[in-house]
Design a protein around this motif. Structure first.
Motif, PDB file in Angstrom:
ATOM      1  N   GLY A   6      33.555  -0.269  26.267  1.00 46.44           N
ATOM      2  CA  GLY A   6      33.252   0.998  25.711  1.00 46.44           C
ATOM      3  C   GLY A   6      32.101   1.619  26.555  1.00 46.44           C
ATOM      4  N   GLY A   7      31.578   0.861  27.262  1.00 47.18           N
ATOM      5  CA  GLY A   7      30.765   1.792  28.144  1.00 47.18           C
ATOM      6  C   GLY A   7      29.926   0.833  29.103  1.00 47.18           C
ATOM      7  N   ILE A   8      28.772   1.356  29.998  1.00 45.91           N
ATOM      8  CA  ILE A   8      27.991   0.508  30.894  1.00 45.91           C
ATOM      9  C   ILE A   8      26.679   0.756  30.920  1.00 45.91           C
ATOM     10  N   ALA A   9      25.861  -0.152  31.065  1.00 44.79           N
ATOM     11  CA  ALA A   9      24.534   0.131  31.305  1.00 44.79           C
ATOM     12  C   ALA A   9      23.872  -0.311  32.641  1.00 44.79           C
ATOM     13  N   LEU A  10      23.356   0.540  33.557  1.00 46.45           N
ATOM     14  CA  LEU A  10      22.964   0.406  34.671  1.00 46.45           C
ATOM     15  C   LEU A  10      21.092   0.538  34.927  1.00 46.45           C
ATOM     16  N   LEU A  25      34.688   6.930  36.252  1.00 48.18           N
ATOM     17  CA  LEU A  25      33.943   5.617  35.460  1.00 48.18           C
ATOM     18  C   LEU A  25      34.633   5.490  33.882  1.00 48.18           C
ATOM     19  N   GLU A  26      34.932   6.786  33.486  1.00 45.65           N
ATOM     20  CA  GLU A  26      35.701   6.548  32.121  1.00 45.65           C
ATOM     21  C   GLU A  26      36.906   5.901  32.501  1.00 45.65           C
ATOM     22  N   ARG A  27      37.803   6.453  33.318  1.00 45.72           N
ATOM     23  CA  ARG A  27      38.873   5.764  33.525  1.00 45.72           C
ATOM     24  C   ARG A  27      38.838   3.954  33.743  1.00 45.72           C
ATOM     25  N   GLU A  28      37.861   3.652  34.800  1.00 45.07           N
ATOM     26  CA  GLU A  28      37.652   2.320  34.958  1.00 45.07           C
ATOM     27  C   GLU A  28      37.349   1.652  33.707  1.00 45.07           C
ATOM     28  N   LEU A  29      36.450   2.379  32.884  1.00 47.48           N
ATOM     29  CA  LEU A  29      36.007   1.636  31.681  1.00 47.48           C
ATOM     30  C   LEU A  29      36.765   1.167  30.571  1.00 47.48           C
ATOM     31  N   ALA A  30      37.740   2.095  30.687  1.00 44.67           N
ATOM     32  CA  ALA A  30      38.981   2.060  29.641  1.00 44.67           C
ATOM     33  C   ALA A  30      40.093   0.988  30.103  1.00 44.67           C
ATOM     34  N   ALA A  31      40.155   1.076  31.538  1.00 45.44           N
ATOM     35  CA  ALA A  31      41.247   0.144  31.977  1.00 45.44           C
ATOM     36  C   ALA A  31      40.547  -1.399  31.820  1.00 45.44           C
ATOM     37  N   ALA A  32      39.228  -1.567  31.834  1.00 51.56           N
ATOM     38  CA  ALA A  32      38.425  -2.904  31.710  1.00 51.56           C
ATOM     39  C   ALA A  32      38.180  -3.250  30.113  1.00 51.56           C
ATOM     40  N   ASP A  33      38.774  -2.323  29.344  1.00 51.26           N
ATOM     41  CA  ASP A  33      38.478  -2.294  27.858  1.00 51.26           C
ATOM     42  C   ASP A  33      36.918  -2.524  27.704  1.00 51.26           C
ATOM     43  N   GLY A  79      21.309   6.053  19.751  1.00 45.13           N
ATOM     44  CA  GLY A  79      21.451   7.554  20.481  1.00 45.13           C
ATOM     45  C   GLY A  79      22.933   7.402  21.310  1.00 45.13           C
ATOM     46  N   SER A  80      22.980   6.454  22.128  1.00 45.30           N
ATOM     47  CA  SER A  80      23.934   6.324  22.816  1.00 45.30           C
ATOM     48  C   SER A  80      25.423   6.108  22.504  1.00 45.30           C
ATOM     49  N   GLY A  81      25.461   5.574  21.141  1.00 44.47           N
ATOM     50  CA  GLY A  81      26.793   5.268  20.732  1.00 44.47           C
ATOM     51  C   GLY A  81      27.194   3.860  20.900  1.00 44.47           C
ATOM     52  N   ALA A  82      26.362   3.189  21.589  1.00 42.21           N
ATOM     53  CA  ALA A  82      26.594   1.896  21.889  1.00 42.21           C
ATOM     54  C   ALA A  82      26.278   0.715  20.923  1.00 42.21           C
ATOM     55  N   ALA A  83      25.798   0.828  19.727  1.00 38.52           N
ATOM     56  CA  ALA A  83      25.112   0.019  18.786  1.00 38.52           C
ATOM     57  C   ALA A  83      26.506  -0.584  18.266  1.00 38.52           C
ATOM     58  N   GLY A  84      26.305  -2.303  18.431  1.00 33.67           N
ATOM     59  CA  GLY A  84      27.324  -3.209  17.971  1.00 33.67           C
ATOM     60  C   GLY A  84      28.526  -3.246  18.971  1.00 33.67           C
ATOM     61  N   GLY A  85      28.641  -2.550  19.936  1.00 33.09           N
ATOM     62  CA  GLY A  85      29.661  -2.608  20.825  1.00 33.09           C
ATOM     63  C   GLY A  85      29.637  -3.576  21.831  1.00 33.09           C
ATOM     64  N   THR A  86      30.287  -3.275  23.117  1.00 31.78           N
ATOM     65  CA  THR A  86      30.172  -4.075  24.190  1.00 31.78           C
ATOM     66  C   THR A  86      29.969  -3.035  25.581  1.00 31.78           C
ATOM     67  N   LEU A  87      28.970  -3.436  26.298  1.00 31.74           N
ATOM     68  CA  LEU A  87      28.679  -2.733  27.363  1.00 31.74           C
ATOM     69  C   LEU A  87      28.652  -3.640  28.754  1.00 31.74           C
ATOM     70  N   GLY A  88      29.153  -3.007  29.869  1.00 32.99           N
ATOM     71  CA  GLY A  88      29.220  -3.499  30.857  1.00 32.99           C
ATOM     72  C   GLY A  88      27.876  -3.635  31.637  1.00 32.99           C
ATOM     73  N   VAL A  89      27.556  -4.692  32.526  1.00 28.81           N
ATOM     74  CA  VAL A  89      26.290  -4.462  33.242  1.00 28.81           C
ATOM     75  C   VAL A  89      26.627  -5.181  34.706  1.00 28.81           C
ATOM     76  N   GLU A  90      25.690  -5.086  35.539  1.00 30.71           N
ATOM     77  CA  GLU A  90      26.029  -5.606  36.900  1.00 30.71           C
ATOM     78  C   GLU A  90      25.072  -6.774  36.864  1.00 30.71           C
ATOM     79  N   PRO A  91      25.424  -7.918  36.903  1.00 30.03           N
ATOM     80  CA  PRO A  91      24.773  -9.307  36.992  1.00 30.03           C
ATOM     81  C   PRO A  91      23.972  -9.321  38.011  1.00 30.03           C
TER      82      PRO A  91
END
Length: 367
Positions: A19-23, A9-17, A94-106
């Motif tokens: 920062g993280g994902i919310a599921l 997951l870390e590799r794929e997130l980095a490749a997709a630019d 607490g997740s460190g996602a504040a102000g960043g970009t998260l991937g989601v599954e539409p």
């Protein structure tokens, strides 16, 4: 928790630019955590940010499920929905996602969770991250393949038990009901991947027909599309049968679809585009003069969900890799007459596409 899957997951997130994902509750969450949550009126969200400790937002009643999980922050909420925005804000911080970009599954994320995430942190961006999860889930490991093969075997055994019971005058609903019973008797998960399709004669010309009270008649083609679940993985198969004696055209279109199924399965191998699998099956039907009656893609990925990546359709240039699993299911649908579909579940290996399903594809008489 499944550490090896988080490495991927870390590799794929980095490749997709990203920062993280919310599921939220669904197959991808189960894939990464090993925990099964159903969609309900209470939100369940898992947040993974690169380099940070994962975060779970959960109703307190689910505490027992995560009691032994280590290296994860859990934010519980109680029954008052007015608490939810505050808990989501704390969890996002607490997740460190504040102000960043998260991937989601539409296709999975509901408006409920989307709204709570957007309200939790100012300027957070939620973008389509489905290709991250699809890239990982579409390539199955050996353990997953074993479960999928068992789901196929259960489905095949269940149909074998039903076929001797099919008689002229039997209703489509009766065939479907007996098939469901046999699926459970042969070991399927309590939740089937979908309700079986049992369609006869003119009803078979509708690819997604629902079983009806129509009675099986001499000369019908009988389409049965069914599947089983086993420990979270599923199968999806279709066979078409002759009810008594069928006419020449019905026999012909069955033979054409059988050839298309064979061509589609033969086309699958490492390095081939998904569109080529579709083309191989479709050309058989087009060359026989029935192209306009093949109205859907040739197949879809299968695994934890009945329909997932990759999709065997025109224009899909995604390349097949070893471990991918998908269906090959060409069909011909003649409105007001009959329909045919023949569907197998296949696995891409170094030797090509290997069919997990082995039921005969030739025309077989029932009733």
């Amino acid at each position: 928790m499944m550490p090896s899957r988080f490495d991927g997951l870390e590799r794929e997130l980095a490749a997709a630019d990203l920062g993280g994902i919310a599921l939220n509750a669904g197959p991808s969450l189960t894939y990464f955590t090993g925990l099964d949550f159903h969609l309900m009126e209470r939100p369940v969200v898992f947040i993974y940010v690169i380099g940070k400790m994962p975060v779970f937002i959960l109703p307190r009643l689910e505490a027992a499920k995560v009691a032994e999980m280590g290296k994860i922050k859990i934010y519980f909420y109680d029954e008052d929905p007015k608490q939810w925005p505050k808990i989501f804000a704390e969890a996002l911080a607490g997740s460190g996602a504040a102000g960043g970009t998260l991937g989601v599954e539409p296709l999975q994320l509901r408006v409920l969770e989307y709204t709570l995430l957007k309200q939790a942190v100012e300027n957070i961006r939620l973008v389509d991250g489905s290709q991250v999860t699809a890239s990982l889930r579409s390539t199955k490991d050996n353990a997953e393949i074993v479960l999928m093969q068992r789901a196929v075997d259960i489905a095949q055994d269940a149909l074998r038990a039903v076929l001797p019971q099919i008689r002229l005058g039997m209703k489509e609903e009766e065939v479907a009901g007996e098939l469901i019973v046999q699926l459970f008797r042969h070991g399927s998960d309590a939740v089937l991947p979908f309700s079986p399709i049992v369609s006869s004669g003119p009803n078979g010309a509708n690819p997604h027909a629902r079983p009806s009270q129509r009675k099986l008649c001499e000369g019908d083609l009988l389409v049965i599309d069914w599947g089983a679940g086993y420990r979270g993985y599923v199968s999806d198969l279709t066979r078409t049968f002759a009810v008594g004696e069928i006419d020449e055209e019905s026999a012909r279109i069955h033979d054409i679809v059988q050839q298309a199924n064979s061509a589609g399965r033969a086309a699958g191998r490492i390095g081939v585009a998904c569109s080529e699998v579709d083309r191989a099956a479709r050309e058989v039907i087009e060359e026989a003069g029935y192209g306009q009656f093949f109205t859907h893609r040739t197949g879809h990925g299968i695994g934890m969900q009945c329909h997932e990546e990759p999709y065997m359709r025109a224009g899909n240039d995604r390349i097949l890799r070893g471990g991918m699993t998908y269906t090959v299911e060409p069909g011909i649908y003649l409105s007001g007459k009959n329909g045919v579909r023949i569907e197998d579940d296949v696995l891409i290996t170094a030797e090509g596409a290997v069919s997990l399903s082995t039921l005969p594809r030739r025309i077989t008489r029932v009733g």
